[in-house]
Design an enzyme around this catalytic site. Structure first.
Site, mmCIF file in Angstrom:
data_model
loop_
_atom_site.group_PDB
_atom_site.id
_atom_site.type_symbol
_atom_site.label_atom_id
_atom_site.label_comp_id
_atom_site.label_asym_id
_atom_site.label_seq_id
_atom_site.Cartn_x
_atom_site.Cartn_y
_atom_site.Cartn_z
ATOM 1 N N GLU A 160 -35.216 -29.469 -35.740
ATOM 2 C CA GLU A 160 -35.720 -30.659 -35.774
ATOM 3 C C GLU A 160 -34.901 -30.570 -33.868
ATOM 4 O O GLU A 160 -34.544 -31.857 -33.176
ATOM 5 C CB GLU A 160 -34.489 -30.689 -36.672
ATOM 6 C CG GLU A 160 -34.247 -32.974 -37.025
ATOM 7 C CD GLU A 160 -33.507 -33.158 -38.073
ATOM 8 O OE1 GLU A 160 -34.072 -32.977 -39.309
ATOM 9 O OE2 GLU A 160 -32.111 -33.440 -37.934
ATOM 10 N N HIS B 150 -44.937 -8.601 -49.680
ATOM 11 C CA HIS B 150 -46.147 -8.100 -50.074
ATOM 12 C C HIS B 150 -46.502 -10.009 -49.898
ATOM 13 O O HIS B 150 -47.390 -10.242 -51.174
ATOM 14 C CB HIS B 150 -45.224 -8.136 -51.953
ATOM 15 C CG HIS B 150 -44.802 -7.019 -51.862
ATOM 16 N ND1 HIS B 150 -45.227 -5.250 -52.049
ATOM 17 C CD2 HIS B 150 -43.659 -6.126 -51.437
ATOM 18 C CE1 HIS B 150 -44.359 -4.256 -52.534
ATOM 19 N NE2 HIS B 150 -43.592 -5.124 -51.473
ATOM 20 N N LYS C 167 -40.336 -42.422 -42.044
ATOM 21 C CA LYS C 167 -39.944 -42.857 -43.051
ATOM 22 C C LYS C 167 -40.667 -44.657 -42.420
ATOM 23 O O LYS C 167 -40.470 -45.696 -43.580
ATOM 24 C CB LYS C 167 -38.499 -43.448 -41.798
ATOM 25 C CG LYS C 167 -37.637 -42.462 -43.200
ATOM 26 C CD LYS C 167 -35.957 -42.718 -41.734
ATOM 27 C CE LYS C 167 -35.708 -40.981 -42.096
ATOM 28 N NZ LYS C 167 -33.954 -41.173 -41.144
HETATM 29 O O1 PA5 Z 1 -30.149 -33.333 -38.867
HETATM 30 C C1 PA5 Z 1 -29.558 -34.927 -39.727
HETATM 31 O O2 PA5 Z 1 -29.783 -35.364 -38.394
HETATM 32 C C2 PA5 Z 1 -30.804 -34.924 -39.840
HETATM 33 O O3 PA5 Z 1 -31.384 -33.900 -40.233
HETATM 34 C C3 PA5 Z 1 -29.504 -35.509 -40.974
HETATM 35 O O4 PA5 Z 1 -28.664 -34.847 -40.966
HETATM 36 C C4 PA5 Z 1 -30.330 -36.194 -42.248
HETATM 37 O O5 PA5 Z 1 -31.833 -36.947 -42.014
HETATM 38 C C5 PA5 Z 1 -29.453 -36.897 -43.196
HETATM 39 O O6 PA5 Z 1 -28.919 -37.708 -42.607
HETATM 40 P P1 PA5 Z 1 -28.068 -38.928 -43.239
HETATM 41 O O7 PA5 Z 1 -27.094 -38.094 -42.769
HETATM 42 O O8 PA5 Z 1 -28.037 -39.939 -42.386
HETATM 43 O O9 PA5 Z 1 -28.415 -38.952 -44.587
#
Ligand code: PA5
Length: 452
Positions: A290, A311, A425
């Site tokens: 990310e 394996h 989303k």
């Molecule tokens: O690293 C990030 O920002 C994302 O992975 C969030 O943690 C994830 O999308 C969850 O978001 P939220 O904490 O707003 O529910």
């Protein structure tokens, strides 16, 4: 105490002389930008000095709340997705007895995770399992509106209130969310749940050392002071005061970018030889995926559990397309000792191993794998971890976070945002006719009708 160590000797041999060193100034400039906040994403650098800024009072409050949940719950469900659960799950699974959850014997509540998928069967089976249990919920969402987590929380809150009564539910439901905004905050304030704030300047995947990670970890009976102490040691060991040749976060960031940019290897596989570290790799994949996968760039982070996956994926790694490099989490000492047993018949021919520690066999598998993969053209990086403990998990977490910030800046992306996460989303809400998404709904229906 010793720190975790980095061995890049079996990666450097793939690079022309001087190439790795040429990344040193870039890595140190990137590290300086992470520490000074002079580049993109500088409003999300709250994690950088987090370990050294956590006070004993703050940790005591987390521990007291964890104790309250532990006393009142056989099961604690952590609702959260992405950065809101992977870090705590990684530490809890690394530290817990692998089979305790089956028996639920022992002094710790069972920690379960929900709100990280939309699997109907998963939720149905979870609610069924919880039916005769005294359970509590830690609802974790920075935005307070994430669909997966909100869905699980609706179900769990209702069931908790029905099973335990509103008053007890109020005691065993905790919110970890934004200070002001989002449904999770509003509900927590309205219902009077105990709540913790996720600092504005700490993104989800960098939030393990906030209440997001610390409360569930403390609920599992683990030592959060040691976790923070380990992270603090790494904060010092990877600061700008430590030169490149001794700075393991800067070196890791440099070597992976050198392999990516100069050798064109596009996939990094994080490997472990201890199944307990499976979720450390899941956490790491989110952290790097990310943070770096942007602007049509970025190393693809993958993971394997060895020797299990030797394996299944071993053939590909040894002999498939040469687009990979490997980073191994190498644990020096195990907690238990098991000796290879004698067998009178020796049909498997393994009596030559009799009396040896199982870990010794594992270590030879690790070395043998490294030699084979290097022979097969896979650059190999080793992160040497003295033992799996809270202290060293704290070091691993901070080491990777710091290296991730540095690496993202070397790659010239903003490692602290995640604009790409919104695309699915938007489509999902349009397909579900969410109010406010009328234009998107229309466009997507046309697109589906035209089969584009
Ligand atoms: O690293 C990030 O920002 C994302 O992975 C969030 O943690 C994830 O999308 C969850 O978001 P939220 O904490 O707003 O529910």
């Amino acid at each position: 105490m010793n720190n975790i160590r980095l061995d890049i000797s079996k990666a450097k041999i793939f690079l022309k002389e001087g190439v790795f060193e040429s990344y040193g100034p870039r890595a140190m400039a990137a590290l300086k930008a992470v520490e000074d906040g002079t580049r993109a994403g500088n409003d999300f650098l709250g994690w950088v000095n987090l370990p050294s800024s956590l006070t004993p009072e703050f940790l005591a409050d987390i521990k007291a709340e964890a104790q309250l949940l532990r006393e009142n719950c056989e099961v604690i469900v952590v609702a959260g997705i992405g950065g809101s659960y992977l870090g705590s799950r990684a530490v809890i699974e690394a530290m817990s007895n692998s089979f305790q959850w089956l028996t639920n014997k022992g002094e710790n509540p069972t920690i379960l995770f929900a709100g990280n998928n939309i699997g109907e069967d998963y939720l149905a089976e979870l609610c069924e399992f919880l039916k005769d249990k005294t359970f509590g919920v830690i609802n974790i969402s920075k935005s307070g509106t994430t669909t997966e987590t909100a869905l699980a929380f609706r179900l769990l809150r209702k069931q908790c209130e029905e099973q335990r009564g509103k008053e007890m539910a109020r005691k065993v439901i905790v919110a970890i969310t934004d200070a002001k905004k989002g449904a999770a905050r509003i509900t927590a304030d309205q219902e009077g749940y105990k709540s913790y704030i996720i600092p504005n300047n700490v993104g989800g995947r960098f939030s393990v050392l906030t209440p997001v990670g610390l409360l569930p970890i403390a609920c599992a009976g683990l030592d959060i002071e040691q976790l923070v102490a380990g992270a603090k040691a790494m904060e010092e060991a990877t600061s700008t005061n430590i030169p490149f040749d001794k700075n393991i976060s800067a070196q890791y960031a440099a070597i992976r970018n050198a392999i990516y940019m100069d050798l064109g290897k596009k996939i990094e596989i994080l490997a472990n030889f201890q199944p307990k570290l499976h979720f450390i790799a899941e956490w790491w994949k989110q952290l790097y995926g990310e943070s770096e996968g942007k602007d049509q760039k970025g190393i693809f982070p993958a993971s394997v559990d060895f020797t299990t996956d030797l394996h299944s994926m071993g053939q590909w790694i040894q002999d498939g397309e040469r687009s990979i490099f490997e980073t191994v989490l190498s644990v020096e000492t195990t907690k238990h000792s098991v000796l290879f047993p004698h067998d009178d018949e020796n049909l498997d021919g393994l009596n030559f191993l009799e009396g040896k520690r199982v870990d010794e066999v594992n270590k030879m598998a690790e070395l043998g794998t490294q030699l084979a993969h290097v022979d097969g053209g896979v650059p190999n990086i080793r992160i040497i971890v003295p033992e799996i403990s809270e202290y060293y998990l704290g070091q691993i977490i901070y080491f990777f976070e710091k290296a991730c910030g540095i690496s993202g800046y070397i790659l010239d992306v903003n490692p602290f945002n995640q604009p790409g996460v919104e695309a699915y989303k938007k489509n999902m809400f349009a397909l579900l006719n969410k109010p406010g998404y009328e234009a998107e709904s229309k466009a997507i229906q046309e697109r589906l009708a035209n089969k584009k």
